[in-house]
Write a protein that holds these residues in place. Structure first.
Motif, short mmCIF file in Angstrom:
data_model
loop_
_atom_site.label_atom_id
_atom_site.label_comp_id
_atom_site.label_asym_id
_atom_site.label_seq_id
_atom_site.Cartn_x
_atom_site.Cartn_y
_atom_site.Cartn_z
N PRO A 24 0.80 -1.15 -0.11
CA PRO A 24 -0.43 -0.08 -0.11
C PRO A 24 1.08 1.59 0.08
N LEU A 25 0.57 1.91 -0.33
CA LEU A 25 0.94 3.19 -0.59
C LEU A 25 1.50 4.06 0.65
N SER A 26 0.35 3.86 1.28
CA SER A 26 0.72 4.59 2.84
C SER A 26 1.66 3.81 3.68
N LYS A 27 2.04 2.95 3.08
CA LYS A 27 2.90 1.89 3.86
C LYS A 27 4.25 1.75 3.35
N ASP A 209 -6.80 8.62 5.42
CA ASP A 209 -7.48 8.53 4.90
C ASP A 209 -7.26 7.24 3.98
N ALA A 210 -6.31 6.45 3.93
CA ALA A 210 -5.52 5.59 3.90
C ALA A 210 -6.48 3.90 4.93
N ARG A 211 -7.00 4.08 6.27
CA ARG A 211 -7.50 3.49 7.13
C ARG A 211 -9.40 3.78 6.38
N ALA A 212 -9.18 5.16 5.94
CA ALA A 212 -10.71 4.78 4.96
C ALA A 212 -10.86 3.93 3.85
N GLY A 213 -9.60 4.15 2.64
CA GLY A 213 -9.32 3.73 1.92
C GLY A 213 -9.89 1.75 2.16
N ASN A 214 -9.37 1.45 3.14
CA ASN A 214 -9.12 0.10 3.32
C ASN A 214 -9.94 0.25 3.65
N ALA A 215 -11.23 0.39 4.37
CA ALA A 215 -12.54 0.20 5.27
C ALA A 215 -13.52 0.33 3.92
N ARG A 216 -13.08 0.65 3.19
CA ARG A 216 -14.47 1.34 1.64
C ARG A 216 -14.04 -0.61 0.76
N ALA A 217 -12.50 -0.70 1.23
CA ALA A 217 -12.64 -1.86 -0.10
C ALA A 217 -13.02 -2.94 0.24
N ALA A 218 -13.06 -2.98 2.15
CA ALA A 218 -13.52 -4.12 2.53
C ALA A 218 -15.04 -4.13 2.48
#
Length: 223
Positions: A24-27, A209-218
């Motif tokens: 992930p870009l965030s990491k 934003d990364a956590r929100a994106g992961n939540a939307r993907a899940a």
């Protein structure tokens, strides 16, 4: 019986290898497009030298920076990082900008511009609101912002590699953090302080934003 005859069972189709998931870009700690990242950062630092050369030709007439609480000068927030007192001032900022700016592109160029904008505006507005009355110029606010962004983003993202990089960055530039405190006359410690706060804010925003994106993907996978 001939196993290759017309009634032989067809050979099973090969199973394609599962591609390795991209980090992930965030990491990330390395930019996804290193050449592009280097070109962007070099281009920005090169622009600083072009502006300083023009200022030198004009006899320093461009050094009109952020003047705290002066409403006639508020728009200087938009360009004050381009302005420097002399070549030594610029060079002192250019080297860490090249290193820290390149590392800050690890989340992609779009994220880099977003992080830069947050640091730029936080530093400029903080100086305008709370700074001592003087003309504040220079890209050191961006330097401190990128430094703090790189130091804390790994904690927000829970990324061991980013935390390891933060340790290396701190070993190289950590002593500069004393610059957020009042000290040497003629140095905008307020620009340093609010640039650092901008880096902290940007790191938190990238992680959120990364956590929100992961939540939307899940959620989309579970639908």
């Amino acid at each position: 019986m001939d196993p290759t005859g017309p009634f032989a069972s067809p050979a099973p189709a090969p199973v394609p290898a599962t591609p390795k998931a991209a980090k992930p870009l965030s990491k990330r700690v390395v930019p996804p497009s290193p050449v592009l990242s280097a070109a962007v950062v070099l281009g920005f630092v090169g622009l600083l030298y072009v502006v300083e050369a023009l200022d030198f030709v004009l006899g320093g007439r461009l050094d009109d920076g952020v003047i705290p609480r002066d409403f006639s000068e508020w728009d200087n927030i938009l360009w004050y990082p381009f302005l420097h007192g002399d070549w030594a001032h610029l060079t002192g900022n250019a080297v860490p900008l090249l290193v820290l700016g390149f590392l800050a592109t690890s989340g992609g160029i779009k994220q880099f511009f977003q992080v830069t904008a947050v640091i730029w505006l936080t530093s400029g507005l903080g100086v305008w609101l709370f700074g001592s009355y003087a003309s504040h110029i220079g890209a050191s606010g961006l330097v401190f912002g990128f430094l703090v962004f790189l130091l804390v983003r790994g904690v927000f993202a829970r990324s061991p590699l980013q935390i390891l990089l933060a340790v290396v960055v701190f070993a190289l530039y950590g002593a500069a953090l004393w610059g957020v405190l009042p000290g040497q006359p003629g140095i905008s410690w307020e620009g340093h302080l609010f640039g650092a706060l901008g880096g902290l804010l940007a790191a938190w925003g990238v992680s959120r934003d990364a956590r929100a994106g992961n939540a939307r993907a899940a959620a989309s996978l579970g639908a």
